[in-house]
Design a protein around this motif. Structure first.
Motif, mmCIF file in Angstrom:
data_model
loop_
_atom_site.group_PDB
_atom_site.id
_atom_site.type_symbol
_atom_site.label_atom_id
_atom_site.label_comp_id
_atom_site.label_asym_id
_atom_site.label_seq_id
_atom_site.Cartn_x
_atom_site.Cartn_y
_atom_site.Cartn_z
ATOM 1 N N GLY A 255 0.812 -1.219 0.000
ATOM 2 C CA GLY A 255 0.000 0.000 0.000
ATOM 3 C C GLY A 255 0.841 1.262 0.000
ATOM 4 N N ILE A 256 0.197 2.380 -0.369
ATOM 5 C CA ILE A 256 0.921 3.648 -0.430
ATOM 6 C C ILE A 256 0.578 4.578 0.730
ATOM 7 C CG2 ILE A 256 1.246 3.585 -2.918
ATOM 8 C CD1 ILE A 256 -1.138 5.512 -3.159
ATOM 9 N N GLY A 257 -0.507 4.281 1.476
ATOM 10 C CA GLY A 257 -0.839 5.068 2.661
ATOM 11 C C GLY A 257 -1.070 6.541 2.376
ATOM 12 N N SER A 258 -1.963 6.850 1.448
ATOM 13 C CA SER A 258 -2.157 8.231 1.007
ATOM 14 C C SER A 258 -2.634 9.165 2.114
ATOM 15 C CB SER A 258 -3.159 8.262 -0.155
ATOM 16 O OG SER A 258 -4.390 7.680 0.217
ATOM 17 N N ARG A 259 -3.324 8.610 3.130
ATOM 18 C CA ARG A 259 -3.844 9.462 4.200
ATOM 19 C C ARG A 259 -2.745 10.018 5.103
ATOM 20 N NH1 ARG A 259 -8.683 5.706 6.358
ATOM 21 N NH2 ARG A 259 -7.263 4.140 5.535
ATOM 22 N N MET A 260 -1.533 9.461 5.009
ATOM 23 C CA MET A 260 -0.426 9.972 5.822
ATOM 24 C C MET A 260 0.155 11.260 5.255
ATOM 25 S SD MET A 260 0.135 8.281 8.572
ATOM 26 C CE MET A 260 1.772 8.874 9.005
ATOM 27 N N ARG A 261 -0.158 11.543 3.981
ATOM 28 C CA ARG A 261 0.364 12.752 3.317
ATOM 29 C C ARG A 261 1.890 12.836 3.469
ATOM 30 N NH1 ARG A 261 -4.112 14.420 6.112
ATOM 31 N NH2 ARG A 261 -2.923 15.592 7.665
ATOM 32 N N GLU B 164 -4.977 -4.376 -4.257
ATOM 33 C CA GLU B 164 -5.728 -4.367 -3.005
ATOM 34 C C GLU B 164 -5.058 -5.293 -1.991
ATOM 35 O OE1 GLU B 164 -8.190 -2.331 -2.568
ATOM 36 O OE2 GLU B 164 -8.423 -1.697 -4.662
ATOM 37 N N ARG B 165 -5.387 -5.076 -0.731
ATOM 38 C CA ARG B 165 -4.824 -5.919 0.330
ATOM 39 C C ARG B 165 -5.081 -7.403 0.060
ATOM 40 N NH1 ARG B 165 -4.079 -5.708 6.118
ATOM 41 N NH2 ARG B 165 -4.443 -7.752 7.034
ATOM 42 N N ALA B 166 -6.307 -7.730 -0.355
ATOM 43 C CA ALA B 166 -6.650 -9.128 -0.588
ATOM 44 C C ALA B 166 -5.763 -9.757 -1.652
ATOM 45 C CB ALA B 166 -8.117 -9.246 -0.986
ATOM 46 N N ASP B 167 -5.412 -8.988 -2.688
ATOM 47 C CA ASP B 167 -4.527 -9.486 -3.740
ATOM 48 C C ASP B 167 -3.136 -9.774 -3.170
ATOM 49 O OD1 ASP B 167 -6.506 -9.075 -5.814
ATOM 50 O OD2 ASP B 167 -6.055 -6.944 -5.687
ATOM 51 N N SER B 168 -2.662 -8.873 -2.311
ATOM 52 C CA SER B 168 -1.344 -9.058 -1.700
ATOM 53 C C SER B 168 -1.318 -10.266 -0.778
ATOM 54 C CB SER B 168 -0.942 -7.801 -0.915
ATOM 55 O OG SER B 168 -0.753 -6.702 -1.789
ATOM 56 N N VAL B 169 -2.408 -10.471 -0.034
ATOM 57 C CA VAL B 169 -2.475 -11.609 0.881
ATOM 58 C C VAL B 169 -2.506 -12.918 0.088
ATOM 59 C CG1 VAL B 169 -3.905 -12.790 2.602
ATOM 60 C CG2 VAL B 169 -3.525 -10.320 2.768
ATOM 61 N N LEU B 170 -3.296 -12.968 -0.957
ATOM 62 C CA LEU B 170 -3.384 -14.189 -1.758
ATOM 63 C C LEU B 170 -2.037 -14.503 -2.411
ATOM 64 C CD1 LEU B 170 -5.293 -16.416 -2.508
ATOM 65 C CD2 LEU B 170 -6.108 -15.064 -4.431
ATOM 66 N N SER B 171 -1.369 -13.490 -2.910
ATOM 67 C CA SER B 171 -0.041 -13.675 -3.495
ATOM 68 C C SER B 171 0.940 -14.201 -2.444
ATOM 69 C CB SER B 171 0.469 -12.346 -4.070
ATOM 70 O OG SER B 171 1.807 -12.458 -4.511
ATOM 71 N N GLY B 172 0.839 -13.651 -1.238
ATOM 72 C CA GLY B 172 1.707 -14.101 -0.148
ATOM 73 C C GLY B 172 1.436 -15.533 0.265
ATOM 74 N N LEU B 173 0.176 -15.937 0.247
ATOM 75 C CA LEU B 173 -0.184 -17.316 0.596
ATOM 76 C C LEU B 173 0.372 -18.303 -0.432
ATOM 77 C CD1 LEU B 173 -3.871 -16.720 1.729
ATOM 78 C CD2 LEU B 173 -1.996 -17.480 3.204
ATOM 79 N N LEU B 174 0.331 -17.923 -1.701
ATOM 80 C CA LEU B 174 0.907 -18.771 -2.744
ATOM 81 C C LEU B 174 2.418 -18.902 -2.551
ATOM 82 C CD1 LEU B 174 -1.105 -17.399 -5.812
ATOM 83 C CD2 LEU B 174 -1.395 -19.633 -4.717
ATOM 84 N N LYS B 175 3.066 -17.816 -2.149
ATOM 85 C CA LYS B 175 4.506 -17.857 -1.881
ATOM 86 C C LYS B 175 4.810 -18.767 -0.697
ATOM 87 C CE LYS B 175 8.768 -16.489 -2.533
ATOM 88 N NZ LYS B 175 9.488 -16.787 -3.797
#
Length: 237
Positions: free
Chosen positions: A18-24, A86-97
């Motif tokens: 993520g890029i955390g845009s709300r942190m400015r 999205e977070r879900a995409d990152s989690v699924l990719s991590g689970l495959l790894k």
């Protein structure tokens, strides 16, 4: 501490694309500094210091320029997966790894926010011990403390929510590798909005267990969160 049948090994998965845009800020929030280290280094430390850890996967943006410069990037216990939009995409990719690394379907995986650096060791141990024999898994959470209002589209109060049944979901969230992978994949295929791992498991028809943790397990989302954590850490030292 020695490993026993009552203390199962576990894997950790940190979605950090993520890029955390709300942190400015000029960089993703996980790379902002807190007490002389980046947030993600503190986040990883709690897991890396645990004797039951089998390994960690960090899901990162494809062209992340900050990660390679961190000392932990060279730690052999940490593997990199490609993060998604999205977070879900990152989690699924991590689970495959994790599966590539030898994680079995019945192994536990703890998914933890990259920008949640104040996880207490006692909370991690509590989660591992309480859920060791749980048929579903669960997550750290905190009961709602404040009065909660339901808002209408016009911004006016539509009612007061009974807070006795409301909990705030934290991480880590702990599930079996195979079951979480199936739940996440099926939810994504069905177009279900998956805001955390527990919501995917819930959608699959199961009820994760809530484990009450510390309220200072803060996720850095806005600038004031970082200020709060800095004050907490200064008080400790």
């Amino acid at each position: 501490m020695t490993h026993s049948e009552h203390a199962p090994f576990f894997w950790a998965l940190i979605p950090a694309a993520g890029i955390g845009s709300r942190m400015r800020a000029d960089r993703p929030k996980q790379y902002l500094h807190l007490a002389e280290k980046t947030i993600i280094e503190h986040t990883l430390d709690c897991f890396l210091s645990h004797p039951q850890l089998r390994g960690i996967v960090v899901s990162l943006a494809e062209h992340d320029p900050y990660w390679p410069g961190l000392p932990c990037a060279a730690d052999e216990r940490i593997s990199r997966a490609e993060g998604g939009a999205e977070r879900a995409d990152s989690v699924l990719s991590g689970l495959l790894k994790l599966t590539e690394l030898g994680a079995r379907d019945h192994d536990w995986v703890l998914v933890h926010d990259a920008a949640r650096p104040n996880l207490a060791r006692e909370d991690l141990d509590l989660l591992l011990s309480e859920l060791a024999d749980d048929p579903v898994g669960g997550l750290l959470a905190v009961p709602a403390r404040d009065t909660l209002k339901r808002a209408g589209a016009d911004g006016r109060v539509q009612g007061t929510v009974d807070r006795s049944t409301i909990w705030q979901a934290f991480t880590p969230q702990m599930f079996r590798v195979g079951e979480l992978q199936r739940a996440m994949a099926e939810a994504l295929i069905a177009g279900v909005a998956v805001t955390d791992e527990a919501s995917a498991v819930e959608w699959s028809g199961k009820s994760p267990r809530l484990i009450e943790g510390r309220s200072d397990n803060i996720k850095v989302t806005r600038p004031e969160d970082l200020l709060t954590l800095n004050r907490l850490w200064q008080q400790r030292t």
